[in-house]
Design a protein around this motif. Sequence first.
Motif, short mmCIF file in Angstrom:
data_model
loop_
_atom_site.label_atom_id
_atom_site.label_comp_id
_atom_site.label_asym_id
_atom_site.label_seq_id
_atom_site.Cartn_x
_atom_site.Cartn_y
_atom_site.Cartn_z
N SER A 58 0.83 -1.21 0.00
CA SER A 58 0.00 0.00 0.00
C SER A 58 0.86 1.26 0.00
N LYS A 59 2.07 1.18 0.54
CA LYS A 59 2.91 2.39 0.65
C LYS A 59 3.22 3.00 -0.71
N PRO A 60 3.59 2.23 -1.75
CA PRO A 60 3.76 2.86 -3.06
C PRO A 60 2.50 3.53 -3.59
N TRP A 61 1.32 3.05 -3.21
CA TRP A 61 0.08 3.71 -3.62
C TRP A 61 -0.01 5.09 -2.96
N ARG A 93 12.30 19.48 11.25
CA ARG A 93 13.25 19.25 10.17
C ARG A 93 12.82 18.14 9.22
N ILE A 94 11.82 17.38 9.60
CA ILE A 94 11.39 16.24 8.77
C ILE A 94 10.68 16.76 7.52
N THR A 95 11.13 16.28 6.36
CA THR A 95 10.52 16.66 5.10
C THR A 95 9.63 15.54 4.56
N VAL A 96 8.87 15.88 3.52
CA VAL A 96 8.05 14.87 2.85
C VAL A 96 8.94 13.75 2.33
N ARG A 97 10.09 14.09 1.77
CA ARG A 97 11.01 13.09 1.24
C ARG A 97 11.49 12.14 2.34
N HIS A 98 11.78 12.68 3.52
CA HIS A 98 12.20 11.82 4.64
C HIS A 98 11.14 10.76 4.93
N LEU A 99 9.87 11.14 4.89
CA LEU A 99 8.80 10.18 5.14
C LEU A 99 8.73 9.12 4.04
N LEU A 100 8.86 9.54 2.80
CA LEU A 100 8.82 8.60 1.67
C LEU A 100 9.98 7.61 1.73
N LEU A 259 16.86 2.31 -1.88
CA LEU A 259 15.46 2.71 -1.79
C LEU A 259 15.25 3.90 -2.70
N GLY A 260 14.22 3.83 -3.55
CA GLY A 260 13.81 4.98 -4.33
C GLY A 260 12.82 5.80 -3.51
N LEU A 261 11.89 6.47 -4.19
CA LEU A 261 10.81 7.14 -3.47
C LEU A 261 9.77 6.08 -3.13
N THR A 262 10.05 5.34 -2.08
CA THR A 262 9.24 4.25 -1.54
C THR A 262 9.50 2.92 -2.25
#
Length: 425
Positions: A58-61, A93-100, A259-262
């Motif tokens: 589900s995470k890539p979705w 400091r956490i970005t959207v990219r960090h979460l992905l 790891l790519g973007l997820t």
Amino acid sequence: MPDWSARLNELATAAEVPGAVLGIWHDGATTITPYGVLNTATGVETTADSLFQIGSISKPWTATMIVQLAAEDRLRLDDPVVKLLPEAPIDPRITVRHLLNHTSGIDGDVFTDTGRGDDCLQRYVALLADVDQLFDPGTAYSYCNAGFVVLGRLIEVLDGRTWDESLRARLVGPLGLAHTVTLPEEAILYRAARGHTSEDGTPVVTWQLPRSLGPAGLVTASAGDLLEFARMHLIDDAYAAMQEPQVPFAGGIGGFVDLGLTWRIYDWGGRRILGHDGSTISQTAFLRIDPEARLIMCLLTNSGNGTRLFEPLATEVFTEFVGVGHPDSPQPAEGPVDDRQVGRYERASVRLDVVRRDEGLALIMQATGDRLAFAEEPVHEYEMVPTEPLDGDHFVIRYSPDHPWVPVTVTPTHLFTSGRVTPRV
């Protein structure tokens, strides 16, 4: 061409998996092969259009919807999350990219059930005020379910609707997916698999995780729909950036190297493979994509033994089409064992104790907190055996003699296994 039905039957029987569906898409041709039963208590037969929980696939979705929002110029991947979601009580400091990329440092295995209401993600995010920060953002990798709930909440705020509704509007509808849902009241309208575990050797039928974990792991889909989602990533350049390496993965299990973007990026015999795995309560799912060969394979199972089925089956499928198989699991070796690894390591929902057992070591894994509500086995002890490199820090464990070995790395400050950093306490 092998008889995939016969091979799936043979391998699933050997792995003690009650029901499974193998999906293969190769250069425009789709093959869906079902096996067994969806529920041992009822004997309902598995069919090609049966729904299984795909867990963390589900995470890539969820990540795909974030990339769509970025393309709409409604966010940037390097934006601080709190700029877009001021309610989030997380490190600014956490970005959207960090979460992905699972590099936020948030202690990620928070499985709190915040109810069935449409506000469940909002309530879950508020609970993160009491969750530890394991490391500074961007300085390490540790698999983080909680981060994807935050991403799901971000989607809700920007879209003005629930994550489930955005999934339907942004992916399910446009892709024409007739067998993809997120909620149990939707799943019961289809032939839906139930997970299978055991207590004292007696099969027990199980269902799913709390709705609050939706963006991290509650998509339920057929093999055909999962192949169609993956095919979009194969043919649509709008999502190409998701396939570019972002973070190296040190564990290397299953050929996982970056790891790519997820998306996980694997090295299978020199071939670049994309994919992700998923598990819920005794359902396991697997997805692999070879972009160069235009090959996609998925396997959906209703058993915690799914890995025992996936590895030999994936080897046969990929050997048939591209001449490579699933990489071998790490193996034990003769090496030093001393007491410097002995100690307690703890994070949200789990406590790990490395203890001395005669001449060797053991790892005792104990579910804690909210995870106890659905833990298939609250306590399990693993033999911890040295592996390469023989430096006293690297070990392997396995659930049983029939399961593959899994690497464990121990340092003076933390233990790393299953992609997760667990601090020494």
